[in-house]
Scaffold this motif. Structure first.
Motif, PDB file in Angstrom:
ATOM      1  N   TYR A   3       0.905  -1.166   0.039  1.00 50.40           N
ATOM      2  CA  TYR A   3       0.085  -0.152   0.048  1.00 50.40           C
ATOM      3  C   TYR A   3       0.945   1.143  -0.041  1.00 50.40           C
ATOM      4  CZ  TYR A   3      -3.875  -2.927   1.183  1.00 50.40           C
ATOM      5  OH  TYR A   3      -4.762  -4.037   1.222  1.00 50.40           O
ATOM      6  N   LYS A   4       0.370   2.281  -0.507  1.00 53.88           N
ATOM      7  CA  LYS A   4       0.932   3.525  -0.420  1.00 53.88           C
ATOM      8  C   LYS A   4      -0.033   4.728  -0.110  1.00 53.88           C
ATOM      9  CE  LYS A   4       1.156   5.250  -5.190  1.00 53.88           C
ATOM     10  NZ  LYS A   4       2.066   5.661  -6.307  1.00 53.88           N
ATOM     11  N   TRP A  15      -8.599   3.582  -8.148  1.00 56.00           N
ATOM     12  CA  TRP A  15      -8.046   4.106  -7.036  1.00 56.00           C
ATOM     13  C   TRP A  15      -9.199   4.997  -6.204  1.00 56.00           C
ATOM     14  CZ3 TRP A  15      -2.131   5.751  -7.292  1.00 56.00           C
ATOM     15  CH2 TRP A  15      -1.338   4.582  -7.280  1.00 56.00           C
ATOM     16  N   ARG A 115      -5.107   5.608   1.299  1.00 58.08           N
ATOM     17  CA  ARG A 115      -4.072   4.584   1.001  1.00 58.08           C
ATOM     18  C   ARG A 115      -4.742   3.871  -0.209  1.00 58.08           C
ATOM     19  NH1 ARG A 115      -1.396   1.189   4.641  1.00 58.08           N
ATOM     20  NH2 ARG A 115      -3.053  -0.299   4.349  1.00 58.08           N
ATOM     21  N   PRO A 117      -3.708   0.346  -3.003  1.00 56.68           N
ATOM     22  CA  PRO A 117      -2.853  -0.751  -3.278  1.00 56.68           C
ATOM     23  C   PRO A 117      -2.076  -0.730  -4.214  1.00 56.68           C
ATOM     24  CG  PRO A 117      -5.141  -1.250  -3.995  1.00 56.68           C
ATOM     25  CD  PRO A 117      -5.156   0.145  -3.360  1.00 56.68           C
ATOM     26  N   THR A 118      -0.743  -1.291  -4.099  1.00 55.21           N
ATOM     27  CA  THR A 118       0.288  -1.422  -5.259  1.00 55.21           C
ATOM     28  C   THR A 118       0.514  -2.874  -5.554  1.00 55.21           C
ATOM     29  OG1 THR A 118       2.019  -1.211  -3.663  1.00 55.21           O
ATOM     30  CG2 THR A 118       1.415   1.009  -4.729  1.00 55.21           C
TER      31      THR A 118
END
Length: 119
Positions: A3-4, A15, A115, A117-118
């Motif tokens: 996560y970022k 997103w 936040r 997800p990546t």
């Protein structure tokens, strides 16, 4: 999956739906990543555990109940696009009306950062 943290202006595509689904509506997300992480199939669990598509940034059918529940009003601003305002909350202007509404909703309801997800 990692996560970022992102800023509101970094939210694009799915997103936006992810943040609305998980951080505004408190739904559990499921992500099926495309090969190499280039895109994803995003679904959310309903109250019965069934996985459903939920795309409020592009679907009036998904956004409509949120606009009603959170009392989001919309106003066309000509060349600037649409301004969406959450009653007792924030406003946001965007060329696409549902993006304006979801950004206003996100900034009004999520106060501890965004936040995503990546792959």
């Amino acid at each position: 999956m990692g996560y970022k943290a992102v800023e509101i202006d970094e939210l694009k595509g799915w997103w936006i739906d992810y943040v609305v689904g998980t951080q505004v509506c408190n739904r559990r997300a499921h992500i099926l990543w495309a090969a190499g992480g280039y895109g994803a199939d995003l679904t959310f669990e309903d109250g019965n555990g069934k996985r459903l598509k939920f795309s409020p940034s592009t679907s009036w059918g998904d956004a409509g109940p949120l606009l009603e529940e959170f009392k989001v009003s919309m106003k066309y601003e000509g060349n600037k696009g649409w301004t969406a305002s959450v009653e007792g909350g924030d406003s946001h202007t965007h060329l696409f009306p549902l993006h304006a509404a979801m950004f206003a909703l996100i900034t009004s309801k999520v106060k501890d950062g965004y936040r995503v997800p990546t792959y």
